[in-house]
Design an enzyme around this catalytic site. Structure first.
Site, short mmCIF file in Angstrom:
data_model
loop_
_atom_site.label_atom_id
_atom_site.label_comp_id
_atom_site.label_asym_id
_atom_site.label_seq_id
_atom_site.Cartn_x
_atom_site.Cartn_y
_atom_site.Cartn_z
N GLU A 116 14.34 0.77 14.97
CA GLU A 116 15.53 -0.08 15.02
C GLU A 116 15.17 -1.52 14.64
O GLU A 116 16.02 -2.30 14.20
CB GLU A 116 16.08 -0.04 16.45
CG GLU A 116 17.42 -0.67 16.65
CD GLU A 116 18.06 -0.21 17.95
OE1 GLU A 116 18.11 1.00 18.20
OE2 GLU A 116 18.50 -1.07 18.72
N GLN A 125 20.17 11.53 22.99
CA GLN A 125 20.28 10.46 22.01
C GLN A 125 19.81 10.90 20.63
O GLN A 125 18.73 11.48 20.50
CB GLN A 125 19.46 9.25 22.44
CG GLN A 125 19.55 8.11 21.43
CD GLN A 125 19.11 6.78 22.01
OE1 GLN A 125 17.92 6.49 22.11
NE2 GLN A 125 20.06 5.97 22.43
N HIS A 150 18.80 9.28 17.13
CA HIS A 150 18.45 7.99 16.54
C HIS A 150 19.04 7.92 15.15
O HIS A 150 18.90 8.86 14.38
CB HIS A 150 16.93 7.82 16.50
CG HIS A 150 16.50 6.39 16.28
ND1 HIS A 150 16.67 5.74 15.07
CD2 HIS A 150 15.94 5.48 17.11
CE1 HIS A 150 16.23 4.50 15.19
NE2 HIS A 150 15.78 4.31 16.42
N ARG A 203 21.12 5.19 25.78
CA ARG A 203 20.07 4.21 26.04
C ARG A 203 20.03 3.15 24.94
O ARG A 203 20.20 3.47 23.77
CB ARG A 203 18.71 4.91 26.12
CG ARG A 203 17.54 3.96 26.22
CD ARG A 203 16.23 4.69 26.38
NE ARG A 203 15.78 5.38 25.18
CZ ARG A 203 15.24 4.79 24.12
NH1 ARG A 203 15.12 3.47 24.07
NH2 ARG A 203 14.85 5.50 23.08
N ARG A 258 22.94 2.82 19.45
CA ARG A 258 22.53 3.95 18.63
C ARG A 258 23.58 5.04 18.51
O ARG A 258 23.71 5.66 17.45
CB ARG A 258 21.24 4.54 19.22
CG ARG A 258 20.08 3.60 19.00
CD ARG A 258 18.83 4.10 19.67
NE ARG A 258 17.73 3.17 19.37
CZ ARG A 258 16.51 3.28 19.88
NH1 ARG A 258 16.24 4.27 20.73
NH2 ARG A 258 15.59 2.41 19.55
N HIS A 278 16.32 12.05 19.40
CA HIS A 278 15.29 11.05 19.64
C HIS A 278 14.90 10.93 21.10
O HIS A 278 13.73 10.72 21.43
CB HIS A 278 15.80 9.70 19.14
CG HIS A 278 14.82 8.57 19.31
ND1 HIS A 278 13.57 8.60 18.73
CD2 HIS A 278 14.92 7.39 19.97
CE1 HIS A 278 12.94 7.47 19.04
NE2 HIS A 278 13.72 6.72 19.80
N PHE A 335 17.66 -6.59 18.87
CA PHE A 335 17.74 -5.14 18.88
C PHE A 335 19.18 -4.73 19.13
O PHE A 335 20.00 -5.56 19.54
CB PHE A 335 16.83 -4.58 19.99
CG PHE A 335 15.70 -3.72 19.48
CD1 PHE A 335 14.81 -4.19 18.55
CD2 PHE A 335 15.52 -2.42 19.97
CE1 PHE A 335 13.76 -3.40 18.09
CE2 PHE A 335 14.48 -1.62 19.52
CZ PHE A 335 13.60 -2.11 18.57
#
Lengths: 242, 565
Positions: free
Chosen positions: B245, B230, B232, B376, B276, B341, B117
């Site tokens: 992701e 955030q 995405h 994050r 991200r 997101h 990830f």
């Protein structure tokens, strides 16, 4: 897109004599889903229109309804895919209407709770996890895609006839656990399913498979529960299941 | 009046996790505005992080390395000890989830499978195909059924009641009954999730309006780091449905209109698997340079992964693309653009989930511990919900056992309930005015325009002015329908009030922070400024708007360095 007529079932049991259809003229945007159309109609024409929704991506199970006579998730039904200029929207049948497109799901949740819908492993948590073959997990995957939208319960003719019947979703959920190698539930935990209003109640008309928006094929699960019950009987012919 | 020892608001992963860890001897209930399984946790796709080391490439992984990646990903704004708790507790949490029935995908040895990830040094994201949120939420709900947890489904909390620094309980609207109810509790945990729908483009469920965060703020609990939002990178154009992701973790490419993997220009080592904030800015920059398609999106190309891998590892993505974009990723690249997101900021709590208010706790996305800092990492939000939800349940239970029920709670709650009813009656009596749904749309447009991926002082100030106009308009908002049961207009009427507050905190916080860090990018202050800004932003509610104070970030092990991927 051209303007369409949306015939939406309206009913407020506190004030209306009975359910009735109300027609709204509305011009959806080209890529709109039925849920987006419903929201626009509510926002622009009648803010008292009630319907359930949440994720808008076919995973939360909130917005199952009957659209032009077919069971569907409103969020995944493209308005452009509907034939004609009239779109008729009704709440799920087999369940009481609470308001407009919102139905009382309590009978559905009760059936779900009745099958003990949770893993029953042996012992404490193993210090480095369970060992499970990927191919065994994959057989469970068919059933875990269920979003508990209640379409199958609502479409099931046996539920219509006998509200005590557990219905397809709950039995498929039970089968998901019977297929799971980690589950070691005792035979007594199957008593509710082993009854005329459990797995044996199914009429094999496969309406559930037909209406399921997630291709769970709940009837496979019902058949699987039946075989599991028979197998357990054969292994312990003299033990009572209850 | 209903009386409980502990009330948990929100039935997503954090709320259910708290319900399961609460002392079984206490009278506990979960209050949720939707059936718990409809909560937005269900939509999480790619996975949950824990340094199990099950993947052959992850043998050298450890919870310390997970903590380092989390802190670096956060652009050093995360509290390092809190991040360590998260990563250390992740490992036993996975085995507990496994024992509760989560159908994780498996390795050849039958262990929990793990995939790469973004921003992670090792493949440590545990998953169940690309339906990880769904199986986690369903499994925790199943465990709640097993334990007979009490649920108040389809109850919207309308206010949190705090007097003299002590939490007394809640007021709620029971949608099915059409009644305003008072709920007394010695302790309350908020697990109300994020506020994605304050923005126009968001991956979040329609229900994620964020009123829980605004409600706590109004009741006197500070909000922390709200300027960190955030975006995405990969959301399906034009509906902004999340494309996990994991699609890049499994090997997907990001490609511009020249057919080029443009991440080489932004993160030459990590490429598509940079964190991200970096990938979202890269995409936005490509589109702005004219390298996008239709000036809106770029391509996420999965074709080289092959039919079998897509079908096995990303079946949910395939289904979403087919149904919502009319294309199959096996044959066609996916059009994607960034969208709001997740909220890194939230209700100010410490690593035990306790807020400055006695008896009030928060966990999950609505809270800010802070473990995510300014950005994050993917796979850490489900983890935070599970780990800190559990901690919140334990802390709140200890609090109930160790303190006396506040006196006079009943009178205060009944008074508050009456004021709520009076206010709603006043709104109902208005014969004309503003349509609340249209106000909501205006707010979303305003926020996307002024507090998006790239920000500057001018746009933020313009946003604040427009927000002041919206507040005026809200005073004239009225309800068209006359129904009392399932009145969703009333729900939004109540929630919108709180949304304006939290929008103001985001805008003002973004204006205060004149630096660039993680997800917060100021084009007029494009550098990180550790001298002045290695600190959290705290906003307290006052009649004149938010009052800001600052708290130094706890940095011990990992010294801030430049973030290169």
């Amino acid at each position: 897109m051209i303007a369409m007529t949306f015939r939406i079932l309206r009913y407020d049991p506190l004030r209306d004599a009975g359910p009735h259809f109300q027609a709204f003229r509305h011009e959806p945007k080209p890529m709109d889903t039925v849920l987006e159309a419903l929201k626009d109609i509510r926002d622009q024409q009648d803010p008292s229109l009630s319907f359930r929704y949440s994720c808008r991506e076919a995973v939360c199970g909130s917005c199952a309804m009957v659209i032009n006579g077919r069971f569907a998730l409103a969020c995944r039904t493209m308005v452009a895919s509907l034939p004609g200029e009239i779109c008729t929207i009704e709440p799920l049948p087999n369940l009481e209407i609470q308001k407009d497109l919102i139905v009382d799901l309590e009978p559905f949740w009760k059936a779900y709770r009745d099958v003990q819908p949770y893993l029953q492993p042996e012992g404490e948590t193993p210090p480095d996890g369970h060992r499970v073959e990927e191919r065994d997990m994959e057989t469970v995957f068919q059933y875990i895609t269920c979003i508990l939208c209640a379409s199958c319960y609502s479409a099931c003719p046996v539920v219509t006839r006998d509200p005590r019947y557990l219905g397809p979703a709950a039995l498929a959920k039970l089968y998901r656990f019977l297929k799971d190698p980690r589950d070691k539930r005792p035979d007594a935990a199957l008593a509710r399913a082993d009854s005329p209003t459990g797995a044996w109640g199914c009429d094999n008309v496969y309406r559930c498979n037909e209406v399921c928006p997630k291709d769970v094929r709940p009837a496979d699960g019902i058949g699987g529960v039946r075989w599991a019950l028979i197998r357990r009987r054969l292994m312990h012919p003299f033990r009572r299941m209850t | 009046m209903l009386t409980h020892d502990l009330l948990i608001v929100g039935g997503g992963l954090a709320g259910l996790s708290a319900a399961l860890s609460a002392d079984p001897g206490l009278k506990v209930a979960v209050v949720s505005k939707v059936y718990p399984l409809r909560s937005h946790s269900v939509a999480a796709q790619g996975g949950i992080n824990a340094a199990l080391g099950n993947n052959p490439d992850g043998r050298d992984d450890s919870w310390e390395k997970h903590a380092f990646d989390t802190v670096k990903g956060s652009d050093y704004l995360a509290d390092q000890r809190a991040a360590e708790i998260l990563c250390q507790k992740a490992i036993p949490a996975m085995y507990e989830l496994d024992h509760w029935g989560v159908p994780f995908s498996r390795t050849d040895e039958g262990k929990i499978a793990q995939r790469p990830f973004g921003g992670a040094g090792f493949p440590r994201t545990c998953y169940a195909a690309d339906r990880t949120g769904q199986v986690l939420l369903h499994t925790l709900f199943e465990q709640c059924v097993r334990r007979g947890v009490t649920f108040y489904d389809e109850w919207l909390v309308t206010s949190l009641v705090i007097r003299d620094g002590t939490c007394l309980g809640l007021i709620a609207y029971d949608l099915a009954a059409g009644k305003i109810m008072s709920l007394r509790a010695q302790a309350v945990i908020f697990a109300t999730g994020g506020y994605g729908r304050v923005f126009q483009r968001s991956t979040n469920a329609y229900i994620n309006l964020g009123s829980g965060i605004g409600m706590a703020y109004r009741a006197g609990v500070p909000l922390k780091d709200m300027e960190f939002v955030q975006f995405h990178p990969t959301c399906l154009y034009p509906k902004n449905i999340l494309i996990t992701e994991a699609a890049r973790g499994e090997g997907g490419y990001l490609v511009n209109n020249q057919g080029r993997r443009f991440m080489a220009d932004y993160a030459p080592t990590a490429m598509e698997l940079a964190p991200r904030d970096i990938v979202a800015r890269a995409i936005q920059t490509e589109v702005a340079k004219g390298n996008g398609f239709d000036n809106e999106y770029v391509h996420l190309d999965l074709r080289h992964l092959g039919r079998e891998k897509i079908h096995k590892r990303l079946p949910g993505i395939q289904e979403i693309c087919i149904h919502f974009a009319g294309l199959d990723p096996v044959d066609t690249p996916i059009p994607i653009q960034p969208a709001q997101h997740y909220s890194m900021g939230g209700i100010d709590v410490d690593a035990t989930c306790a807020s400055p208010v006695a008896g009030f706790f928060a966990a999950g996305e609505c809270s800010c511990v802070s473990v995510h800092g300014a950005n994050r990492l993917g796979g850490n939000s489900l983890l935070e919900a599970v780990v800190f939800g559990k901690i919140a349940g334990e802390t709140a239970s200890r609090y109930v056992r160790g303190s006396a029920a506040p006196a006079a709670a009943e009178r205060e709650l009944l008074g508050e309930a009456q004021r709520t009813v009076d206010r709603l009656v006043r709104i109902r009596n208005r014969q004309a005015g503003e349509n609340i749904w249209q106000l909501l749309n205006r707010l979303k447009i305003l926020m996307s325009r002024s507090a998006g991926i790239f920000r500057d002082g001018k746009a933020l100030r313009a946003g604040l002015e427009e927000l002041a106009e919206l507040r005026e308009a809200y005073r004239r908002a009225f309800i068209v329908g006359t129904c009392v049961r399932y009145c969703q207009e009333l729900v939004v009427m109540v929630e919108f009030d709180y949304m304006m507050d939290l929008a103001e905190v985001i805008l003002r916080g973004a204006l205060e922070r004149d630096e660039t860090r993680g997800s917060h990018f100021r084009t007029d202050f494009p550098k990180r400024d550790d001298e002045r800004w290695l600190r959290h932003t705290l906003a307290g509610w006052t009649e004149r708007g938010p009052e800001f104070t600052f708290r130094t970030v706890n940095v011990d092990k990992y010294k801030p360095q430049e973030r290169k991927y």
